[in-house]
Design a protein around this motif. Sequence first.
Motif, short mmCIF file in Angstrom:
data_model
loop_
_atom_site.label_atom_id
_atom_site.label_comp_id
_atom_site.label_asym_id
_atom_site.label_seq_id
_atom_site.Cartn_x
_atom_site.Cartn_y
_atom_site.Cartn_z
N MET A 201 4.03 22.12 -8.26
CA MET A 201 3.25 21.26 -7.36
C MET A 201 2.97 22.00 -6.06
O MET A 201 3.73 22.88 -5.66
CB MET A 201 4.03 19.97 -7.06
CG MET A 201 4.30 19.10 -8.28
SD MET A 201 2.81 18.58 -9.15
CE MET A 201 2.11 17.42 -7.98
N CYS A 202 1.91 21.62 -5.40
CA CYS A 202 1.57 22.21 -4.10
C CYS A 202 2.68 21.88 -3.10
O CYS A 202 3.09 20.73 -2.98
CB CYS A 202 0.25 21.63 -3.63
SG CYS A 202 -0.18 22.08 -1.94
N ALA A 203 3.15 22.92 -2.41
CA ALA A 203 4.26 22.74 -1.48
C ALA A 203 3.85 21.98 -0.22
O ALA A 203 4.69 21.56 0.56
CB ALA A 203 4.83 24.11 -1.08
N ARG A 204 2.55 21.82 -0.04
CA ARG A 204 2.08 21.19 1.18
C ARG A 204 1.73 19.71 0.99
O ARG A 204 2.20 18.86 1.72
CB ARG A 204 0.86 21.94 1.70
CG ARG A 204 0.38 21.47 3.03
CD ARG A 204 -0.55 22.51 3.62
NE ARG A 204 -1.18 21.95 4.78
CZ ARG A 204 -1.35 22.62 5.92
NH1 ARG A 204 -0.95 23.85 6.02
NH2 ARG A 204 -1.94 22.06 6.94
N CYS A 205 0.90 19.41 0.00
CA CYS A 205 0.50 18.01 -0.20
C CYS A 205 1.35 17.32 -1.25
O CYS A 205 1.41 16.09 -1.29
CB CYS A 205 -0.98 17.92 -0.57
SG CYS A 205 -1.40 18.62 -2.18
N ASP A 206 2.00 18.09 -2.11
CA ASP A 206 2.85 17.55 -3.15
C ASP A 206 2.10 16.59 -4.07
O ASP A 206 2.67 15.67 -4.64
CB ASP A 206 4.07 16.85 -2.53
CG ASP A 206 5.26 16.85 -3.49
OD1 ASP A 206 5.30 17.71 -4.38
OD2 ASP A 206 6.13 15.95 -3.37
N ARG A 207 0.78 16.74 -4.18
CA ARG A 207 -0.02 15.87 -5.02
C ARG A 207 -0.78 16.63 -6.09
O ARG A 207 -1.00 16.13 -7.18
CB ARG A 207 -1.01 15.07 -4.17
CG ARG A 207 -0.40 13.85 -3.52
CD ARG A 207 -1.43 13.07 -2.78
NE ARG A 207 -1.70 13.71 -1.51
CZ ARG A 207 -2.68 13.37 -0.69
NH1 ARG A 207 -3.52 12.41 -1.02
NH2 ARG A 207 -2.85 14.00 0.44
N ALA A 208 -1.23 17.85 -5.74
CA ALA A 208 -2.02 18.65 -6.69
C ALA A 208 -1.14 19.75 -7.25
O ALA A 208 -0.13 20.14 -6.66
CB ALA A 208 -3.23 19.25 -5.99
N LEU A 209 -1.56 20.28 -8.39
CA LEU A 209 -0.87 21.44 -8.94
C LEU A 209 -1.17 22.65 -8.06
O LEU A 209 -2.26 22.76 -7.50
CB LEU A 209 -1.35 21.72 -10.37
CG LEU A 209 -0.97 20.67 -11.41
CD1 LEU A 209 -1.62 21.01 -12.75
CD2 LEU A 209 0.53 20.56 -11.56
N SER A 210 -0.19 23.54 -7.92
CA SER A 210 -0.44 24.73 -7.10
C SER A 210 -1.30 25.70 -7.88
O SER A 210 -1.15 25.87 -9.09
CB SER A 210 0.88 25.37 -6.67
OG SER A 210 1.54 25.91 -7.78
N ASP A 211 -2.24 26.31 -7.19
CA ASP A 211 -3.16 27.27 -7.79
C ASP A 211 -2.83 28.70 -7.37
O ASP A 211 -3.17 29.64 -8.07
CB ASP A 211 -4.59 26.98 -7.36
CG ASP A 211 -5.09 25.65 -7.88
OD1 ASP A 211 -4.93 25.41 -9.09
OD2 ASP A 211 -5.63 24.87 -7.09
N LEU A 212 -2.24 28.85 -6.16
CA LEU A 212 -2.07 30.19 -5.60
C LEU A 212 -0.69 30.34 -5.01
O LEU A 212 -0.08 29.37 -4.58
CB LEU A 212 -3.07 30.44 -4.47
CG LEU A 212 -4.49 29.94 -4.62
CD1 LEU A 212 -4.88 29.20 -3.38
CD2 LEU A 212 -5.39 31.11 -4.85
N ALA A 213 -0.24 31.59 -4.96
CA ALA A 213 0.97 31.93 -4.22
C ALA A 213 0.54 32.27 -2.79
O ALA A 213 -0.23 33.20 -2.57
CB ALA A 213 1.68 33.12 -4.85
N ASP A 214 1.02 31.48 -1.86
CA ASP A 214 0.64 31.64 -0.45
C ASP A 214 1.77 32.35 0.30
O ASP A 214 2.95 32.08 0.04
CB ASP A 214 0.40 30.26 0.17
CG ASP A 214 0.25 30.35 1.68
OD1 ASP A 214 -0.70 30.98 2.13
OD2 ASP A 214 1.11 29.78 2.39
N HIS A 215 1.40 33.25 1.23
CA HIS A 215 2.39 33.84 2.12
C HIS A 215 2.61 32.88 3.28
O HIS A 215 1.67 32.59 4.03
CB HIS A 215 1.90 35.19 2.66
CG HIS A 215 1.94 36.27 1.65
ND1 HIS A 215 0.88 36.53 0.81
CD2 HIS A 215 2.90 37.17 1.32
CE1 HIS A 215 1.20 37.54 0.00
NE2 HIS A 215 2.41 37.94 0.28
N ILE A 216 3.82 32.36 3.41
CA ILE A 216 4.12 31.39 4.46
C ILE A 216 3.84 32.04 5.82
O ILE A 216 3.09 31.50 6.63
CB ILE A 216 5.59 30.92 4.35
CG1 ILE A 216 5.79 30.21 3.01
CG2 ILE A 216 5.95 30.01 5.52
CD1 ILE A 216 7.24 29.93 2.66
#
Length: 85
Positions: free
Chosen positions: A1-16
Motif C-alpha cells: 500500500m502507498c505509505a502516504r495515503c494508505d488507500r492506493a497500491l504503491s507504484d514506485l519506490a520513493d526516496h524519503i
Amino acid sequence: MCARCDRALSDLADHIVPAREAIVQAQQSGKYPFDRNAGYFLRSNLQGLCRPCHYTKTNEDKTHVGPWPSVMDAEAARPKKVYSF
Ligand SMILES: [Zn+2]
C-alpha cells in the motif's frame, strides 16, 4: 500500500530523503569509500508510494528548506533481518 495515503497500491519506490542528498550524506559518512552510489539503495530511505502521492511529495521535496534528516542515522536504526540457518 502507498505509505502516504494508505488507500492506493504503491507504484514506485520513493526516496524519503531525495536520492541526491542521500548519496551526499552516505559519502560524507566515510562508510562507503569505494561506492559512488552508496546511499541510493538504503532500505530505510525507501518507501512505496502511489503515483499521485509521489507527484505531490516530489513537489514538496523541491521546495524543501533547511537540513534534511540523516539517512545514515535512519539506516543504523533500521531493524536488521535476523538469519537463522
Ligand atoms: Zn498514495
